[in-house]
Design an enzyme around this catalytic site. Structure first.
Site, PDB file in Angstrom:
ATOM      1  N   TRP A 102       0.825  -1.213   0.000  1.00  0.00           N
ATOM      2  CA  TRP A 102       0.000   0.000   0.000  1.00  0.00           C
ATOM      3  C   TRP A 102       0.853   1.254   0.000  1.00  0.00           C
ATOM      4  O   TRP A 102       0.513   2.245  -0.649  1.00  0.00           O
ATOM      5  CB  TRP A 102      -1.026  -0.034   1.140  1.00  0.00           C
ATOM      6  N   ASP A 176      -1.765   6.742   6.094  1.00  0.00           N
ATOM      7  CA  ASP A 176      -2.839   5.885   5.584  1.00  0.00           C
ATOM      8  C   ASP A 176      -3.159   4.896   6.701  1.00  0.00           C
ATOM      9  O   ASP A 176      -2.379   3.998   6.991  1.00  0.00           O
ATOM     10  CB  ASP A 176      -2.342   5.153   4.322  1.00  0.00           C
ATOM     11  N   LYS A 200     -12.958  -1.601   6.655  1.00  0.00           N
ATOM     12  CA  LYS A 200     -12.361  -2.531   7.624  1.00  0.00           C
ATOM     13  C   LYS A 200     -12.937  -2.246   9.019  1.00  0.00           C
ATOM     14  O   LYS A 200     -13.745  -3.012   9.516  1.00  0.00           O
ATOM     15  CB  LYS A 200     -10.832  -2.429   7.623  1.00  0.00           C
TER      16      LYS A 200
HETATM   17  N1  PMP Z   1      -4.473   1.481   1.909  1.00  0.00           N
HETATM   18  C1  PMP Z   1      -4.582   0.373   2.653  1.00  0.00           C
HETATM   19  C2  PMP Z   1      -3.682   0.214   3.836  1.00  0.00           C
HETATM   20  C3  PMP Z   1      -5.526  -0.604   2.318  1.00  0.00           C
HETATM   21  O1  PMP Z   1      -5.627  -1.726   3.046  1.00  0.00           O
HETATM   22  C4  PMP Z   1      -6.366  -0.413   1.192  1.00  0.00           C
HETATM   23  C5  PMP Z   1      -7.432  -1.415   0.786  1.00  0.00           C
HETATM   24  N2  PMP Z   1      -7.277  -2.682   1.139  1.00  0.00           N
HETATM   25  C6  PMP Z   1      -6.196   0.752   0.446  1.00  0.00           C
HETATM   26  C7  PMP Z   1      -5.265   1.681   0.839  1.00  0.00           C
HETATM   27  C8  PMP Z   1      -7.059   1.020  -0.766  1.00  0.00           C
HETATM   28  O2  PMP Z   1      -8.318   1.307  -0.322  1.00  0.00           O
HETATM   29  P1  PMP Z   1      -9.576   1.514  -1.292  1.00  0.00           P
HETATM   30  O3  PMP Z   1      -9.865   0.187  -1.906  1.00  0.00           O
HETATM   31  O4  PMP Z   1     -10.617   2.000  -0.334  1.00  0.00           O
HETATM   32  O5  PMP Z   1      -9.208   2.536  -2.287  1.00  0.00           O
END
Ligand code: PMP
Length: 365
Positions: A102, A176, A200
């Site tokens: 991420w 994030d 989550k």
């Molecule tokens: N950052 C993290 C730490 C995540 O776990 C996720 C999704 N699993 C995201 C960003 C992306 O999120 P989204 O699908 O809501 O764009």
């Protein structure tokens, strides 16, 4: 009706009590004769739902008055672009720490908009650790420093948020927190901006929460589309267009549930106990292994492997037969992952630990 033990990484388990309340209110919300889904976002009833959710989130996270809370759409992925668009100001580069998939996605998106200085990376170690803050090469002139507090795929989590040298005084820290927000108390003042997709620990997918130091708003790069400008959303109370009303309502129910669990201090105790049970079982086993350094193991996403990837299928099939669902690791890393967010009950961890013990015994016979 039966509810499975759902270890999904996201969208993830929601508290049963919350779903029951939503069911009870589904067709006729508080005598209005309609569902929250069918209401105008400008109605008195929805404004009340929205304001209560905001107030509860401010209370849970102890958000100071000089921070703005925003309820947005577009997921955490949209924040990968909104952060640089809004926070660069007159700077041309930003610092990023790379601790996993991420972080890497955030870096890739930021590179479309500015120059990115990667202050440290654990990529050469398969993202099994967080580089020592003393080794980070921070730029005192960076617009901000971006970290991912919990890498959902690798299962690597900051246990505390370190000082990162002289630039921590002047360079805002951006986090994030998609996969560990609301899992423990945090000091919001340590951050210039926090963002999280909802699916989550907050509620259903479709909602994105941003908490931003008001001093950092209002400097979006010229030409930034208005829907990507924090100041536009703040001025409109997060109703610059039609917000994701039902997700907002459900998030509010989750915040109420969290308050009833003793707030973030209460849920942190439970989260630590749940994670310790699972890591203790992994450490005591001769079969299962954790790929993550012990001092950064996530309390939310517990990754583990079997000695031979061929065994994964048998393990996952047996788990499925016992109602232990969604334990397959992310396709990019393989192995197993138990996501044990706030709403996953301790009984789910107990059932998983029992099954792992049985599987290990059977594999030896
Ligand atoms: N950052 C993290 C730490 C995540 O776990 C996720 C999704 N699993 C995201 C960003 C992306 O999120 P989204 O699908 O809501 O764009």
């Amino acid at each position: 009706m039966s509810r499975a033990f759902n270890f999904s990484a996201g969208p993830a388990a929601l508290p049963t009590e919350v779903l029951e309340q939503a069911r009870a209110e589904l067709l006729d919300y508080h005598g209005t004769g309609m569902s929250v889904m069918e209401m105008s976002h400008r109605s008195a009833e929805f404004i009340d739902i929205a304001e209560r959710a905001e107030a509860d989130l401010i209370e849970l996270l102890d958000v100071p008055d000089d921070y703005q809370l925003l309820f947005l759409q577009g997921g955490a992925t949209t924040q990968f672009a909104m952060v640089p668009l809004n926070l660069l100001g007159d700077k041309s580069s930003a610092d990023y720490l790379n601790t996993g998939s991420w972080s890497a996605k955030a870096i890739k998106e930021a590179r479309r908009l500015c120059s990115v200085n990667v202050v440290g990376s654990s990529e050469a170690d398969n993202f099994d650790r967080i580089p020592d803050p003393a080794s980070w090469s921070c730029d005192p002139d960076a617009a901000y420093l971006h970290i991912c507090s919990n890498e959902t795929i690798g299962g690597v989590q900051f246990q505390e948020f370190p000082e990162f040298g002289p630039s921590s005084e002047t360079v805002p820290l951006v986090a994030d927190m998609s996969s560990d927000i609301l899992s423990r108390p945090i000091d919001v003042r340590r951050f210039g901006l926090i963002y999280a997709g909802a699916q989550k620990n907050i509620g259903p997918a479709g909602l994105t929460v941003v908490i931003v130091d008001k001093a950092l708003m209002g400097h979006a790069r010229p030409g930034t589309p208005s829907m990507l400008d924090y100041a536009v959303h703040a001025a409109a109370g997060s109703m610059s267009n039609t917000p994701p009303t039902y997700a907002w309502y459900l998030a509010g129910l989750v915040f109420g549930w969290l308050k009833a669990q003793g707030g973030l201090a209460g849920i942190e105790l439970r989260n630590r106990r749940k994670a310790a049970k699972l890591y203790d079982a992994i450490d005591a086993s001769n079969l299962f292994q954790s790929p993550v350094a012990s001092d950064v193991r996530s309390t939310m996403n517990v990754t583990f492997t079997l000695p031979d990837a061929e065994m994964d299928g048998a393990f996952l099939a047996g788990a499925g037969q016992r109602g232990l669902l969604n334990l397959k690791g992310h396709r990019s890393v393989g192995g197993m992952r138990a996501s044990i967010y706030n709403a996953v009950p301790e009984a789910a961890i107990d059932a998983l630990v029992d099954y792992m013990g049985e599987f290990e015994k059977d594999s030896q016979s």
